[in-house]
Design an enzyme around this catalytic site. Structure first.
Site, PDB file in Angstrom:
ATOM      1  N   PRO A  45     -19.282 -14.567   8.498  1.00  0.00           N
ATOM      2  CA  PRO A  45     -18.303 -14.913   9.534  1.00  0.00           C
ATOM      3  C   PRO A  45     -17.776 -13.669  10.247  1.00  0.00           C
ATOM      4  O   PRO A  45     -17.717 -12.587   9.646  1.00  0.00           O
ATOM      5  CB  PRO A  45     -17.180 -15.599   8.747  1.00  0.00           C
ATOM      6  CG  PRO A  45     -17.323 -15.150   7.335  1.00  0.00           C
ATOM      7  CD  PRO A  45     -18.775 -14.835   7.135  1.00  0.00           C
ATOM      8  N   ASP A  46     -17.395 -13.844  11.524  1.00  0.00           N
ATOM      9  CA  ASP A  46     -16.742 -12.700  12.186  1.00  0.00           C
ATOM     10  C   ASP A  46     -15.258 -12.776  11.825  1.00  0.00           C
ATOM     11  O   ASP A  46     -14.886 -13.488  10.873  1.00  0.00           O
ATOM     12  CB  ASP A  46     -17.021 -12.725  13.698  1.00  0.00           C
ATOM     13  CG  ASP A  46     -16.304 -13.862  14.423  1.00  0.00           C
ATOM     14  OD1 ASP A  46     -16.598 -14.078  15.612  1.00  0.00           O
ATOM     15  OD2 ASP A  46     -15.470 -14.537  13.787  1.00  0.00           O
ATOM     16  N   PHE A  47     -14.422 -12.057  12.530  1.00  0.00           N
ATOM     17  CA  PHE A  47     -13.013 -11.991  12.114  1.00  0.00           C
ATOM     18  C   PHE A  47     -12.117 -12.903  12.935  1.00  0.00           C
ATOM     19  O   PHE A  47     -11.218 -13.558  12.393  1.00  0.00           O
ATOM     20  CB  PHE A  47     -12.505 -10.533  12.259  1.00  0.00           C
ATOM     21  CG  PHE A  47     -13.146  -9.604  11.277  1.00  0.00           C
ATOM     22  CD1 PHE A  47     -14.318  -8.915  11.593  1.00  0.00           C
ATOM     23  CD2 PHE A  47     -12.613  -9.456  10.000  1.00  0.00           C
ATOM     24  CE1 PHE A  47     -14.924  -8.085  10.663  1.00  0.00           C
ATOM     25  CE2 PHE A  47     -13.220  -8.618   9.070  1.00  0.00           C
ATOM     26  CZ  PHE A  47     -14.375  -7.938   9.399  1.00  0.00           C
ATOM     27  N   ARG A  48     -12.397 -12.965  14.275  1.00  0.00           N
ATOM     28  CA  ARG A  48     -11.368 -13.575  15.129  1.00  0.00           C
ATOM     29  C   ARG A  48     -11.813 -14.847  15.846  1.00  0.00           C
ATOM     30  O   ARG A  48     -11.036 -15.412  16.599  1.00  0.00           O
ATOM     31  CB  ARG A  48     -10.883 -12.525  16.156  1.00  0.00           C
ATOM     32  CG  ARG A  48     -10.164 -11.350  15.471  1.00  0.00           C
ATOM     33  CD  ARG A  48      -9.769 -10.220  16.419  1.00  0.00           C
ATOM     34  NE  ARG A  48      -9.102  -9.144  15.668  1.00  0.00           N
ATOM     35  CZ  ARG A  48      -9.761  -8.195  15.005  1.00  0.00           C
ATOM     36  NH1 ARG A  48     -11.089  -8.176  15.011  1.00  0.00           N
ATOM     37  NH2 ARG A  48      -9.114  -7.264  14.315  1.00  0.00           N
ATOM     38  N   ASN A 119     -19.397  -3.054  11.531  1.00  0.00           N
ATOM     39  CA  ASN A 119     -19.672  -3.975  10.430  1.00  0.00           C
ATOM     40  C   ASN A 119     -19.854  -3.222   9.117  1.00  0.00           C
ATOM     41  O   ASN A 119     -20.305  -2.080   9.101  1.00  0.00           O
ATOM     42  CB  ASN A 119     -20.928  -4.802  10.741  1.00  0.00           C
ATOM     43  CG  ASN A 119     -20.743  -5.610  12.017  1.00  0.00           C
ATOM     44  OD1 ASN A 119     -19.609  -5.841  12.449  1.00  0.00           O
ATOM     45  ND2 ASN A 119     -21.834  -6.023  12.624  1.00  0.00           N
ATOM     46  N   ASP A 121     -21.514  -4.790   6.543  1.00  0.00           N
ATOM     47  CA  ASP A 121     -22.529  -5.563   5.802  1.00  0.00           C
ATOM     48  C   ASP A 121     -23.829  -4.772   5.570  1.00  0.00           C
ATOM     49  O   ASP A 121     -24.753  -5.269   4.952  1.00  0.00           O
ATOM     50  CB  ASP A 121     -22.812  -6.896   6.531  1.00  0.00           C
ATOM     51  CG  ASP A 121     -23.188  -6.682   8.012  1.00  0.00           C
ATOM     52  OD1 ASP A 121     -22.796  -7.506   8.852  1.00  0.00           O
ATOM     53  OD2 ASP A 121     -23.867  -5.676   8.311  1.00  0.00           O
ATOM     54  N   HIS A 138     -16.575   1.699  10.426  1.00  0.00           N
ATOM     55  CA  HIS A 138     -15.531   1.139   9.561  1.00  0.00           C
ATOM     56  C   HIS A 138     -15.955   1.184   8.102  1.00  0.00           C
ATOM     57  O   HIS A 138     -15.478   0.399   7.281  1.00  0.00           O
ATOM     58  CB  HIS A 138     -15.174  -0.288  10.002  1.00  0.00           C
ATOM     59  CG  HIS A 138     -14.458  -0.285  11.323  1.00  0.00           C
ATOM     60  ND1 HIS A 138     -14.187  -1.416  12.040  1.00  0.00           N
ATOM     61  CD2 HIS A 138     -13.983   0.739  12.079  1.00  0.00           C
ATOM     62  CE1 HIS A 138     -13.560  -1.100  13.161  1.00  0.00           C
ATOM     63  NE2 HIS A 138     -13.431   0.210  13.207  1.00  0.00           N
ATOM     64  N   CYS A 146     -12.102   5.723  -6.519  1.00  0.00           N
ATOM     65  CA  CYS A 146     -10.787   5.467  -7.133  1.00  0.00           C
ATOM     66  C   CYS A 146      -9.697   5.952  -6.181  1.00  0.00           C
ATOM     67  O   CYS A 146      -9.785   7.050  -5.625  1.00  0.00           O
ATOM     68  CB  CYS A 146     -10.684   6.247  -8.454  1.00  0.00           C
ATOM     69  SG  CYS A 146      -9.006   6.286  -9.085  1.00  0.00           S
ATOM     70  N   CYS A 149      -7.930   9.253  -8.289  1.00  0.00           N
ATOM     71  CA  CYS A 149      -8.628  10.532  -8.598  1.00  0.00           C
ATOM     72  C   CYS A 149      -9.895  10.718  -7.771  1.00  0.00           C
ATOM     73  O   CYS A 149     -10.607  11.704  -7.916  1.00  0.00           O
ATOM     74  CB  CYS A 149      -8.957  10.577 -10.102  1.00  0.00           C
ATOM     75  SG  CYS A 149     -10.314   9.489 -10.567  1.00  0.00           S
ATOM     76  N   CYS A 170     -10.595   2.473 -12.436  1.00  0.00           N
ATOM     77  CA  CYS A 170     -11.309   3.725 -12.675  1.00  0.00           C
ATOM     78  C   CYS A 170     -11.444   3.984 -14.177  1.00  0.00           C
ATOM     79  O   CYS A 170     -10.471   3.832 -14.929  1.00  0.00           O
ATOM     80  CB  CYS A 170     -10.522   4.853 -12.002  1.00  0.00           C
ATOM     81  SG  CYS A 170     -11.221   6.465 -12.295  1.00  0.00           S
ATOM     82  N   CYS A 173      -9.152   7.362 -14.802  1.00  0.00           N
ATOM     83  CA  CYS A 173      -7.667   7.445 -14.744  1.00  0.00           C
ATOM     84  C   CYS A 173      -7.018   6.081 -14.600  1.00  0.00           C
ATOM     85  O   CYS A 173      -5.816   5.971 -14.371  1.00  0.00           O
ATOM     86  CB  CYS A 173      -7.266   8.322 -13.550  1.00  0.00           C
ATOM     87  SG  CYS A 173      -7.491   7.465 -11.986  1.00  0.00           S
TER      88      CYS A 173
HETATM   89  N1  APR Z   1     -23.119 -14.109  19.700  1.00  0.00           N
HETATM   90  C1  APR Z   1     -22.313 -13.458  20.593  1.00  0.00           C
HETATM   91  N2  APR Z   1     -21.013 -13.187  20.372  1.00  0.00           N
HETATM   92  C2  APR Z   1     -20.502 -13.588  19.191  1.00  0.00           C
HETATM   93  C3  APR Z   1     -21.267 -14.263  18.202  1.00  0.00           C
HETATM   94  C4  APR Z   1     -22.629 -14.508  18.498  1.00  0.00           C
HETATM   95  N3  APR Z   1     -23.430 -15.127  17.626  1.00  0.00           N
HETATM   96  N4  APR Z   1     -20.441 -14.530  17.132  1.00  0.00           N
HETATM   97  C5  APR Z   1     -19.225 -14.028  17.445  1.00  0.00           C
HETATM   98  N5  APR Z   1     -19.264 -13.476  18.680  1.00  0.00           N
HETATM   99  C6  APR Z   1     -18.210 -12.745  19.375  1.00  0.00           C
HETATM  100  C7  APR Z   1     -16.852 -13.382  19.289  1.00  0.00           C
HETATM  101  O1  APR Z   1     -16.654 -14.235  20.408  1.00  0.00           O
HETATM  102  C8  APR Z   1     -15.929 -12.160  19.356  1.00  0.00           C
HETATM  103  O2  APR Z   1     -15.687 -11.766  20.699  1.00  0.00           O
HETATM  104  O3  APR Z   1     -18.112 -11.511  18.702  1.00  0.00           O
HETATM  105  C9  APR Z   1     -16.764 -11.067  18.704  1.00  0.00           C
HETATM  106  C10 APR Z   1     -16.333 -10.792  17.278  1.00  0.00           C
HETATM  107  O4  APR Z   1     -15.055 -10.231  17.365  1.00  0.00           O
HETATM  108  P1  APR Z   1     -14.226  -9.984  16.020  1.00  0.00           P
HETATM  109  O5  APR Z   1     -14.298 -11.192  15.159  1.00  0.00           O
HETATM  110  O6  APR Z   1     -12.884  -9.440  16.441  1.00  0.00           O
HETATM  111  O7  APR Z   1     -15.053  -8.859  15.270  1.00  0.00           O
HETATM  112  P2  APR Z   1     -15.064  -7.308  15.619  1.00  0.00           P
HETATM  113  O8  APR Z   1     -14.887  -7.073  17.088  1.00  0.00           O
HETATM  114  O9  APR Z   1     -16.283  -6.735  14.980  1.00  0.00           O
HETATM  115  O10 APR Z   1     -13.751  -6.793  14.816  1.00  0.00           O
HETATM  116  C11 APR Z   1     -13.527  -5.407  14.827  1.00  0.00           C
HETATM  117  O11 APR Z   1     -11.655  -5.757  13.332  1.00  0.00           O
HETATM  118  O12 APR Z   1     -10.700  -6.561  11.410  1.00  0.00           O
HETATM  119  C12 APR Z   1     -11.279  -5.472  11.975  1.00  0.00           C
HETATM  120  O13 APR Z   1     -12.390  -3.816  10.786  1.00  0.00           O
HETATM  121  C13 APR Z   1     -12.543  -5.120  11.226  1.00  0.00           C
HETATM  122  O14 APR Z   1     -14.587  -4.200  12.100  1.00  0.00           O
HETATM  123  C14 APR Z   1     -13.634  -5.221  12.299  1.00  0.00           C
HETATM  124  C15 APR Z   1     -12.836  -5.003  13.575  1.00  0.00           C
END
Ligand code: APR
Length: 292
Positions: A45-48, A119, A121, A138, A146, A149, A170, A173
């Site tokens: 999954p992405d984040f947002r 990413n 991953d 990132h 740790c 230490c 750890c 420690c």
């Molecule tokens: N094809 C095209 N766009 C996509 C797809 C897809 N299959 N899936 C998701 N997206 C788009 C979403 O619409 C969104 O604009 O990719 C973007 C993902 O954005 P985020 O979820 O914010 O992820 P990212 O930009 O990598 O977040 C950056 O936020 O939480 C921190 O450290 C974490 O590295 C991460 C950073």
């Protein structure tokens, strides 16, 4: 024109994916900025993204706010949510996507200067892109340290413990061991600073793919390239435009920019296969996808 649209320059206005591919065919220093959107088709999954993004699935951890799970001071007091999430996020199979393989093809074509990924991953490595061509801005899960230490631990050590729903401590420690992914409040890896200025001043083409461009300092990188360097955004939604908080500095299509900016709205995998087709790399690209 709306503030976040390129100026009405006919050349710039007609600069679409086709024209971008034509321009890129003559480039040899392509830089890629990648985000979670390039791994969603691998099941990560992405984040947002509303509903499916990680941050909308954290209610069960009753966090003060979703991103707290990646905040160092929260982690020190309560590391449990992070490790539960890490277990949930742990890729069952490390299968790169067509987008990862397109970036590898860029390297095989001697066009890839660097891929800066947000990413954690490690799918860029798994896709066979040379590690010296990758900047994991990132951090990564591959190693852990740790918090007290700084003793180093490998992925196996962490994996075994998080799958027993325990917290890794750890051996030396008894401090908490944290994977080397960059938490909010932590510095980015030294390699990021070592590469960023020379790469972005050398870049003759910038591809921004699968990212909302919401997180600094990564999102500011797109403003570092030369004015003549085209910036191709491949994403399902607009990102980094000027109606976003100007402080983020992620400004695409700035009204003064007058740049060759292209926003190709599609999934990452569709976008890169369009690009491969326009570049005349369709057969090689498909062969690479089949061979892996
Ligand atoms: N094809 C095209 N766009 C996509 C797809 C897809 N299959 N899936 C998701 N997206 C788009 C979403 O619409 C969104 O604009 O990719 C973007 C993902 O954005 P985020 O979820 O914010 O992820 P990212 O930009 O990598 O977040 C950056 O936020 O939480 C921190 O450290 C974490 O590295 C991460 C950073």
């Amino acid at each position: 024109t709306k503030p976040d649209q390129p100026a009405e320059d006919p050349v710039l206005k007609s600069f679409n994916l086709e024209a971008a591919a034509e321009y890129m065919s003559k480039c040899s220093n392509v830089v890629v900025m990648a985000g979670a959107g390039i791994s969603t088709s691998a099941g990560i999954p992405d984040f947002r993204s509303p509903g499916t993004g990680l941050y909308s699935q954290l209610e069960k951890y009753n966090l003060p706010f979703p991103e707290a799970v990646f905040h160092l001071d929260f982690f020190r007091t309560n590391p449990k949510p992070f490790f539960l999430l890490a277990k949930e996020l742990y890729p069952q199979k490390f299968t790169p996507t067509p987008t990862h393989y397109f970036i590898r093809l860029l390297e095989e074509k001697k066009k890839l200067l660097r891929v800066f990924t947000q990413n954690i991953d490690s799918l860029e490595r798994v896709a066979g892109i040379s590690t010296d061509k990758i900047v994991e801005a990132h951090g990564t899960f591959f190693t852990s340290h740790c918090l007290d230490c700084r003793e180093e631990y490998d992925l196996e050590f962490i994996k075994e413990i998080i799958f027993k729903d325990e917290i890794p401590h750890c051996k030396k420690c008894d401090g908490i061991v944290k994977p080397d992914i960059v938490f909010f409040g932590e510095k980015l890896p030294a390699r990021f600073n070592d590469c960023v200025h020379s790469d972005f001043s050398k870049a003759d083409f910038l591809i921004i793919i699968g990212t909302s461009l919401k997180v600094a300092p990564f999102n500011r990188l797109l403003t570092f390239v030369d004015k003549d360097c085209p910036r191709l955004l491949i994403n399902m939604e607009p990102a980094g435009n000027s109606n976003q908080d100007m402080g983020s500095g992620a400004l695409l299509y700035g009204k003064k920019a007058n740049r060759r900016d292209v926003f190709h709205q599609s999934t990452c995998d569709e976008g890169v296969s369009e690009l491969a087709k326009s570049l005349g790399w369709e057969d090689e690209f498909n062969k690479l996808l089949q061979s892996e």
